[in-house]
Design a protein around this motif. Structure first.
Motif, PDB file in Angstrom:
ATOM      1  N   LEU A 180       5.919 -10.708  -4.725  1.00 44.83           N
ATOM      2  CA  LEU A 180       4.766 -11.575  -4.972  1.00 44.83           C
ATOM      3  C   LEU A 180       3.890 -11.693  -3.739  1.00 44.83           C
ATOM      4  O   LEU A 180       2.662 -11.658  -3.830  1.00 44.83           O
ATOM      5  N   LYS A 181       4.513 -11.859  -2.564  1.00 48.79           N
ATOM      6  CA  LYS A 181       3.747 -11.938  -1.310  1.00 48.79           C
ATOM      7  C   LYS A 181       2.941 -10.660  -1.103  1.00 48.79           C
ATOM      8  O   LYS A 181       1.765 -10.718  -0.725  1.00 48.79           O
ATOM      9  N   LYS A 182       3.577  -9.526  -1.344  1.00 46.84           N
ATOM     10  CA  LYS A 182       2.883  -8.247  -1.200  1.00 46.84           C
ATOM     11  C   LYS A 182       1.700  -8.186  -2.165  1.00 46.84           C
ATOM     12  O   LYS A 182       0.596  -7.788  -1.793  1.00 46.84           O
ATOM     13  N   GLY A 183       1.933  -8.620  -3.413  1.00 49.47           N
ATOM     14  CA  GLY A 183       0.855  -8.643  -4.398  1.00 49.47           C
ATOM     15  C   GLY A 183      -0.275  -9.572  -4.002  1.00 49.47           C
ATOM     16  O   GLY A 183      -1.453  -9.243  -4.162  1.00 49.47           O
ATOM     17  N   MET A 184       0.062 -10.754  -3.456  1.00 49.98           N
ATOM     18  CA  MET A 184      -0.975 -11.691  -3.009  1.00 49.98           C
ATOM     19  C   MET A 184      -1.796 -11.099  -1.874  1.00 49.98           C
ATOM     20  O   MET A 184      -3.016 -11.226  -1.850  1.00 49.98           O
ATOM     21  N   ASP A 185      -1.118 -10.443  -0.936  1.00 51.15           N
ATOM     22  CA  ASP A 185      -1.832  -9.801   0.176  1.00 51.15           C
ATOM     23  C   ASP A 185      -2.773  -8.708  -0.329  1.00 51.15           C
ATOM     24  O   ASP A 185      -3.918  -8.604   0.120  1.00 51.15           O
ATOM     25  N   LEU A 186      -2.300  -7.907  -1.268  1.00 55.69           N
ATOM     26  CA  LEU A 186      -3.133  -6.840  -1.822  1.00 55.69           C
ATOM     27  C   LEU A 186      -4.309  -7.405  -2.620  1.00 55.69           C
ATOM     28  O   LEU A 186      -5.423  -6.895  -2.547  1.00 55.69           O
ATOM     29  N   ALA A 187      -4.054  -8.482  -3.369  1.00 54.81           N
ATOM     30  CA  ALA A 187      -5.130  -9.118  -4.141  1.00 54.81           C
ATOM     31  C   ALA A 187      -6.179  -9.699  -3.194  1.00 54.81           C
ATOM     32  O   ALA A 187      -7.382  -9.588  -3.449  1.00 54.81           O
ATOM     33  N   ALA A 188      -5.731 -10.314  -2.102  1.00 59.77           N
ATOM     34  CA  ALA A 188      -6.671 -10.864  -1.115  1.00 59.77           C
ATOM     35  C   ALA A 188      -7.504  -9.740  -0.508  1.00 59.77           C
ATOM     36  O   ALA A 188      -8.726  -9.881  -0.350  1.00 59.77           O
ATOM     37  N   MET A 240      -9.938  -3.258  -8.980  1.00 54.98           N
ATOM     38  CA  MET A 240      -8.553  -3.483  -8.606  1.00 54.98           C
ATOM     39  C   MET A 240      -7.993  -2.165  -8.063  1.00 54.98           C
ATOM     40  O   MET A 240      -8.114  -1.134  -8.700  1.00 54.98           O
ATOM     41  N   SER A 241      -7.354  -2.231  -6.898  1.00 56.64           N
ATOM     42  CA  SER A 241      -6.823  -1.029  -6.265  1.00 56.64           C
ATOM     43  C   SER A 241      -5.568  -0.533  -6.985  1.00 56.64           C
ATOM     44  O   SER A 241      -4.849  -1.313  -7.629  1.00 56.64           O
ATOM     45  N   LYS A 242      -5.316   0.743  -6.863  1.00 57.95           N
ATOM     46  CA  LYS A 242      -4.096   1.333  -7.431  1.00 57.95           C
ATOM     47  C   LYS A 242      -2.872   0.687  -6.816  1.00 57.95           C
ATOM     48  O   LYS A 242      -1.876   0.428  -7.500  1.00 57.95           O
ATOM     49  N   GLU A 243      -2.948   0.390  -5.527  1.00 62.61           N
ATOM     50  CA  GLU A 243      -1.823  -0.232  -4.832  1.00 62.61           C
ATOM     51  C   GLU A 243      -1.488  -1.606  -5.440  1.00 62.61           C
ATOM     52  O   GLU A 243      -0.321  -1.919  -5.664  1.00 62.61           O
ATOM     53  N   LEU A 244      -2.508  -2.393  -5.743  1.00 60.52           N
ATOM     54  CA  LEU A 244      -2.276  -3.689  -6.372  1.00 60.52           C
ATOM     55  C   LEU A 244      -1.736  -3.509  -7.792  1.00 60.52           C
ATOM     56  O   LEU A 244      -0.788  -4.181  -8.189  1.00 60.52           O
ATOM     57  N   LEU A 245      -2.319  -2.595  -8.554  1.00 62.76           N
ATOM     58  CA  LEU A 245      -1.813  -2.340  -9.905  1.00 62.76           C
ATOM     59  C   LEU A 245      -0.345  -1.922  -9.872  1.00 62.76           C
ATOM     60  O   LEU A 245       0.454  -2.362 -10.706  1.00 62.76           O
ATOM     61  N   ASP A 246       0.011  -1.088  -8.915  1.00 61.18           N
ATOM     62  CA  ASP A 246       1.406  -0.651  -8.787  1.00 61.18           C
ATOM     63  C   ASP A 246       2.323  -1.830  -8.496  1.00 61.18           C
ATOM     64  O   ASP A 246       3.407  -1.940  -9.078  1.00 61.18           O
ATOM     65  N   ASP A 257      -9.629 -10.310  -4.979  1.00 62.49           N
ATOM     66  CA  ASP A 257      -9.315 -10.675  -6.366  1.00 62.49           C
ATOM     67  C   ASP A 257      -8.599 -12.028  -6.343  1.00 62.49           C
ATOM     68  O   ASP A 257      -7.372 -12.108  -6.387  1.00 62.49           O
ATOM     69  N   ASP A 258      -9.414 -13.099  -6.247  1.00 66.86           N
ATOM     70  CA  ASP A 258      -8.867 -14.449  -6.146  1.00 66.86           C
ATOM     71  C   ASP A 258      -8.041 -14.849  -7.362  1.00 66.86           C
ATOM     72  O   ASP A 258      -7.059 -15.578  -7.228  1.00 66.86           O
TER      73      ASP A 258
END
Length: 149
Positions: A107-115, A1-7, A119-120
């Motif tokens: 949430l959209k930003k988080g979904m984009d980062l997870a994709a 998991m990236s730091k950006e997604l964790l943030d 990280d499905d």
């Protein structure tokens, strides 16, 4: 998991914590002809808020992250602000819809980062929360007599 997604997930944890408190404020202090309707709706929303906060924090822990866990951190990182305590019933509902817009953007930003991280599971979790908010947004806008955004 990236730091950006964790943030970004920590932004969600912080936001749901602040939003939970704000919804409690509205639940306790709503007045007027719509009291019973809004009192019940705000309770539904704060119960849901705590579930979202917990699910996201536990997802972070599962993946080795560290969710923010102090009120100070939550206030500093939330995309929504506390209630002023002086809102009318309609202003409360309007503020909730505006807060939902901010939460949905995160949430959209988080979904984009997870994709991006492939990280499905996290993407699915955030998408599920997003869909729940969309439904609340539609209902609250209908309450206010407004068209969907």
């Amino acid at each position: 998991m990236s730091k950006e997604l964790l943030d970004e997930l920590n932004v969600q944890v912080a936001t749901w914590s602040v939003f939970y408190t704000k919804l409690h404020n509205y639940h306790w202090y709503v007045k007027g002809p719509q009291f019973f309707t809004l009192h019940e709706k705000f309770e539904e929303l704060y119960n849901e808020a705590t579930l979202h906060m917990d699910e996201i924090a536990e997802r972070m822990l599962t993946l080795g992250g560290q969710p923010l866990a102090t009120l100070k951190e939550h206030l500093e990182n939330s995309v929504v602000e506390e209630a002023s305590g002086k809102e009318s019933a309609n202003a409360m509902v309007k503020q909730v819809t505006e807060d939902f817009d901010k939460i949905m953007d995160s949430l959209k930003k988080g979904m984009d980062l997870a994709a991006k991280d492939e990280d499905d599971m996290t993407e699915d979790l955030l998408n599920s929360i997003y869909q729940s908010i969309e439904k609340h947004q539609w209902m609250l806008n209908a309450f206010l007599g407004e068209e969907n955004n």
